[in-house]
Design a protein around this motif. Structure first.
Motif, mmCIF file in Angstrom:
data_model
loop_
_atom_site.group_PDB
_atom_site.id
_atom_site.type_symbol
_atom_site.label_atom_id
_atom_site.label_comp_id
_atom_site.label_asym_id
_atom_site.label_seq_id
_atom_site.Cartn_x
_atom_site.Cartn_y
_atom_site.Cartn_z
ATOM 1 N N GLU A 376 0.886 -1.169 0.021
ATOM 2 C CA GLU A 376 0.290 -0.105 -0.113
ATOM 3 C C GLU A 376 0.990 1.250 0.159
ATOM 4 O OE1 GLU A 376 -0.291 -2.443 1.931
ATOM 5 O OE2 GLU A 376 -2.375 -3.388 1.539
ATOM 6 N N GLU A 377 2.084 1.270 0.816
ATOM 7 C CA GLU A 377 2.780 2.547 0.938
ATOM 8 C C GLU A 377 3.516 2.653 -0.336
ATOM 9 O OE1 GLU A 377 6.253 4.495 3.780
ATOM 10 O OE2 GLU A 377 5.162 2.585 4.320
ATOM 11 N N LEU A 379 2.534 1.698 -3.318
ATOM 12 C CA LEU A 379 1.853 2.159 -4.459
ATOM 13 C C LEU A 379 1.631 3.598 -4.211
ATOM 14 C CD1 LEU A 379 -0.741 -0.907 -4.821
ATOM 15 C CD2 LEU A 379 1.041 0.196 -6.343
ATOM 16 N N GLU A 380 1.323 4.004 -2.997
ATOM 17 C CA GLU A 380 1.251 5.391 -2.658
ATOM 18 C C GLU A 380 2.289 6.309 -3.096
ATOM 19 O OE1 GLU A 380 -0.038 8.326 1.142
ATOM 20 O OE2 GLU A 380 -0.221 6.214 1.009
ATOM 21 N N ARG A 381 3.498 5.957 -2.721
ATOM 22 C CA ARG A 381 4.694 6.568 -3.127
ATOM 23 C C ARG A 381 4.981 6.548 -4.459
ATOM 24 N NH1 ARG A 381 9.607 5.261 0.780
ATOM 25 N NH2 ARG A 381 8.680 5.530 3.013
ATOM 26 N N ALA A 383 2.539 6.467 -6.974
ATOM 27 C CA ALA A 383 1.333 7.477 -7.679
ATOM 28 C C ALA A 383 1.795 8.639 -7.346
ATOM 29 C CB ALA A 383 0.219 7.202 -6.916
ATOM 30 N N LYS A 384 2.447 9.415 -6.067
ATOM 31 C CA LYS A 384 2.897 10.341 -5.726
ATOM 32 C C LYS A 384 3.965 10.987 -6.787
ATOM 33 C CE LYS A 384 3.820 13.585 -1.815
ATOM 34 N NZ LYS A 384 4.070 13.618 -0.686
ATOM 35 N N THR A 387 2.860 11.453 -10.380
ATOM 36 C CA THR A 387 2.027 12.735 -10.484
ATOM 37 C C THR A 387 3.040 14.049 -10.514
ATOM 38 O OG1 THR A 387 0.047 11.908 -9.331
ATOM 39 C CG2 THR A 387 0.201 13.956 -9.551
#
Length: 429
Positions: A376-377, A379-381, A383-384, A387
């Motif tokens: 989860e972390e 994937l979050e990093r 995506a950020k 972007t």
């Protein structure tokens, strides 16, 4: 590299036959000319096609725009001419106008015989030669395929070719002005090509007393003669029997005249100064132009026949207007394809850059997972990071832009990056 479609040439509208014959290229000369042209301009000229007929010599190229100023000089040099002889007669078309010109030529709108179909076959031969020489690429190949399609559409949907007065029919009319009824005339055709075949068809319809075909090779002459109940002879025997014929129609691929002033003067004496019609359909010319000075000889060139043909063109102007409308529409369609094609490298570059950024960030995410970071972390990093990377360049350009440029960017960015604008967009605080 910016690639433009360019056309250079001269034709019966812009130059007399005395100039056209100086730059005319026989079929076996086209390939060497294409090789020389591409060698002269290197990478600046990517594609080329040469169309050379009795009425025109044209060069179609796809290349850098700056080569345009040098091609007329190349044309003169290749033909061993002073450029001042041909430059006043040359025309040049760029991009949209070059496309329109190709469409008009193939459709018979630029021909001496309005709506004639022969030019389409000649253009197809030119394209085939260019392809065999390795001189065709995506741009010109697409242009000529579209050109042939447009020509077919014009001929199918308009009456542009209806009741056209051909060069062969014009030759018959001019002979009738001198002899009236042609049933008592003897006719000699010099050559055995397509134009001679057309002329033989028209003259045979007048039931002449006899017809003879003189050609370098008897086999080709005999094949044509068999269709018209004509006889054949070798070209070398011409001086001995020329005086027997009232009408001479010549169209060979000879680079030099084969019927000279001295030969015709002798012929007229042998004919006891009875009149003789001579029709020279060749470019370069088969008959020396000085022959026209002989009182008993009525010498006509392709330009003379063109003036007769022109008289019948006015009746087809309604078809011309209709054909031009079709061509205008198809030009816009082709130019749309050209402009879209120019965007392709940009799109490819954007895709490549995006994939490179994605690969870099994916590798970072894999390393995070290898260190024990939760999916989860990671994937979050990921995506950020993606972007931030994708938005960095446009945000930087927007922040650094001045007032006018910023207004343009604000108009374009929502199209490139669709998003919902905040309701309160006021800049006042």
């Amino acid at each position: 590299m910016t690639t433009d479609v360019l056309t250079f040439g001269l034709n019966h509208h812009s130059a007399p036959v005395s100039v056209r014959e100086r730059v005319s290229m026989s079929g076996d000369l086209i390939r060497p000319a294409l090789d020389a042209l591409r060698s002269a301009f290197g990478s600046s000229l990517r594609e080329a096609t040469i169309l050379s007929t009795c009425n025109r010599t044209e060069i179609y190229v796809a290349g850098k725009p700056e080569i345009a100023e040098h091609i007329p000089t190349w044309m003169a040099d290749f033909n061993s001419l002073d450029s001042t002889l041909i430059k006043p007669h040359l025309y040049q078309y760029n991009q949209e106008e070059a496309v329109r010109h190709a469409f008009r030529v193939a459709s018979g709108l630029d021909s001496m015989v309005l709506g004639e179909a022969q030019i389409l076959g000649q253009m197809k031969t030119a394209v085939r030669t260019a392809n065999e020489a390795g001189a065709l690429g995506t741009m010109l190949n697409q242009l000529f395929q579209k050109t042939f399609s447009v020509a077919k559409e014009v001929r199918t949907q308009t009456a542009i070719g209806a009741q056209s007065v051909s060069m062969a029919a014009a030759a018959v009319r001019l002979a009738e002005r001198v002899f009236g009824d042609l049933s008592q005339t003897k006719i000699l055709f010099v050559g055995a090509g397509e134009m001679i075949e057309l002329c033989a068809t028209h003259f045979s319809a007048q039931n002449p007393k006899s017809m003879m075909i003189a050609n370098r090779t008897l086999e080709k002459g005999e094949a044509l003669a068999a269709r018209f109940d004509a006889k054949t002879m070798r070209l070398a025997d011409l001086p001995n029997v020329l005086h027997e014929y009232d009408i001479v129609v010549s169209c060979t691929a000879s680079a030099l005249p084969i019927l000279g002033l001295g030969m015709i003067q002798k012929t007229i004496r042998q004919r006891r100064f009875s009149p003789m019609v001579m029709v020279d359909l060749a470019v370069p010319r088969d008959i020396e132009p000085e022959v026209a000075s002989i009182d008993e000889v009525y010498l006509y060139t392709v330009d003379d026949l063109g003036r007769v043909v022109q008289m019948g063109n006015d009746a087809r102007q309604a078809a011309v207007i209709q054909a031009e409308a079709i061509i205008d529409s198809r030009v816009q369609s082709f130019m749309h394809w050209v402009h879209n094609r120019q965007v392709v490298p940009v799109i490819q570059g954007l895709n490549q850059a995006a994939h490179s950024v994605a690969e870099i960030e994916l590798e970072k995410a894999r390393k995070l997972l290898a260190k024990g970071v939760s999916p989860e972390e990671a994937l979050e990093r990921l995506a950020k990071a993606l972007t931030q990377k994708y938005m960095h360049a446009p945000m930087q350009v927007l922040n650094r832009s001045e007032q006018d440029e910023r207004a343009q960017l604000l108009g374009v960015l929502p199209k490139l990056f669709p998003f919902q604008m905040p309701e309160n967009t006021s800049s006042e605080h």
